[in-house]
Design an enzyme around this catalytic site. Structure first.
Site, PDB file in Angstrom:
ATOM      1  N   SER A   1       1.067  -1.131  -0.099  1.00 35.33           N
ATOM      2  CA  SER A   1      -0.052   0.047  -0.065  1.00 35.33           C
ATOM      3  C   SER A   1       0.977   1.246  -0.012  1.00 35.33           C
ATOM      4  O   SER A   1       2.137   1.264   0.482  1.00 35.33           O
ATOM      5  CB  SER A   1      -1.022   0.086   1.242  1.00 35.33           C
ATOM      6  OG  SER A   1      -1.510   1.345   1.581  1.00 35.33           O
TER       7      SER A   1
ATOM      8  N   TYR B   1      -1.494  -1.076  10.510  1.00 33.97           N
ATOM      9  CA  TYR B   1      -1.840  -1.356   9.149  1.00 33.97           C
ATOM     10  C   TYR B   1      -0.460  -0.922   8.344  1.00 33.97           C
ATOM     11  O   TYR B   1      -0.113  -1.671   7.539  1.00 33.97           O
ATOM     12  CB  TYR B   1      -3.105  -0.482   8.663  1.00 33.97           C
ATOM     13  CG  TYR B   1      -3.161  -0.605   6.968  1.00 33.97           C
ATOM     14  CD1 TYR B   1      -3.789  -1.715   6.647  1.00 33.97           C
ATOM     15  CD2 TYR B   1      -2.921   0.532   6.072  1.00 33.97           C
ATOM     16  CE1 TYR B   1      -3.873  -2.102   5.205  1.00 33.97           C
ATOM     17  CE2 TYR B   1      -3.177   0.107   4.618  1.00 33.97           C
ATOM     18  CZ  TYR B   1      -3.734  -0.952   4.386  1.00 33.97           C
ATOM     19  OH  TYR B   1      -3.870  -1.254   3.057  1.00 33.97           O
TER      20      TYR B   1
END
Length: 318
Positions: free
Chosen positions: A192, A205
């Site tokens: 990401s 995350y």
């Protein structure tokens, strides 16, 4: 005396030889780097040659919705045999039905909790028996709790690592032998933009996505230095925020420039990166270059740029 002079001369000659050898090796390295740079410039100017993927057996995790579903549709459209994998059987079957309507490659549905190593290895054996050894693995599955670190529970943190990181270890370990058996393969893992830049409300995350980046870089080195160099390839994808439902409260200052991405477009870019044998890409591609250049500047410059862009996620506990 003469013996000493001979020894001294021999030692001096050896030193000169070693220096000349080091210099020659450096010049060879400089030449190789220069040629690689020229080749990269030409690749940017000339049209890309994309490889055929119609005969691949592609296994994709997290195909029940979002990017995973769109990836299944793209690969099926190209004629690949697609193995859809998700913990949600109902959603996964919906993806399979949509993919079959494209009249492309064969499409299969399997239910599995990829965070459980035993389930993944059992699935690998089943896939090999029923369909055959896979040639492409796309690790797409991920979850994203979005609130401050001190409000993240132990269970949440453990789960986000189980799903986002450990599942990728288990699938790679389980399916890498499939590729070695076929003497070729491609491993594609989704990190990401949060695996390149740290963001508020995403501490666990971000940690998982940075971990995926490190895992893939190290795996690439293992494969490059081993007998499967140039036979089993790797690609790491770093998408910006995508409109899949994971970003419950996105914060976007410049929607016309950095708005939420469309999952269809992200999937298309991933398949293109696969067919181009890209080592790593951000989506949009400019973000990787911006980050690399910004890292060369003083830390405060990076903070100023992040404050100006002012994008990220708000807490989902508000």
């Amino acid at each position: 005396m003469i013996e000493r002079e001979i020894i001294h001369t021999t030692t001096a000659s050896k030193r000169i030889f070693d220096v000349l050898q080091d210099v020659s090796q450096f010049l060879i390295l400089f030449l190789k780097v220069s040629l690689e740079l020229i080749l990269r410039i030409l690749q940017c100017v000339l049209p890309k040659k994309l490889k055929d993927i119609s005969n691949e057996i592609v296994l994709i995790t997290g195909t029940g919705h979002g990017i995973g579903r769109e990836l299944a549709l793209h690969y099926a459209g190209w004629g690949s045999t697609v193995i859809c994998l998700d913990i949600n059987e109902k959603n996964n079957l919906e993806t399979v039905e949509k993919a079959k309507r494209l009249n492309g490659g064969a499409v299969f549905s399997f239910m599995c909790d990829v965070s459980k190593r035993d389930q993944v290895f059992a699935l690998a054996d089943r896939v090999k028996t029923e369909i055959g050894p896979i040639s492409v693995l796309v690790n797409n599955v991920g979850i994203m709790p979005t609130h401050p670190l001190n409000q993240q529970s132990e269970e949440e943190i453990q789960r986000v690592f189980d799903v986002n990181v450990f599942s990728q270890f288990w699938t790679i370990q389980a399916f890498l032998d499939h590729m070695k058996e076929r003497n070729r393969g491609h491993i594609i893992c989704l990190s990401s933009i949060a695996g390149i830049v740290g963001l508020s409300n995403l501490v666990p995350y971000c940690a998982t996505k940075f971990a995926v980046r490190g895992m893939m870089e190290a795996l690439h080195e293992e494969l490059r230095e081993g007998p499967f160099k140039n036979l089993i390839k790797t690609t790491t994808i770093f998408p910006y925020m995508t409109n899949t439902g994971l970003c419950k409260h996105p914060k976007v200052k410049f929607p016309s420039i950095l708005g939420l991405l469309d999952p269809k477009d992200v999937a298309r870019r991933i398949v293109e990166a696969h067919r181009s044998d890209c080592l790593e890409i951000t989506i949009p591609s400019s973000l990787l270059h911006i980050n690399n250049w910004t890292r060369l500047l003083p830390d405060q410059c990076g903070c100023l740029l992040k404050d100006y862009i002012d994008s990220g996620v708000e807490s989902d506990l508000k």
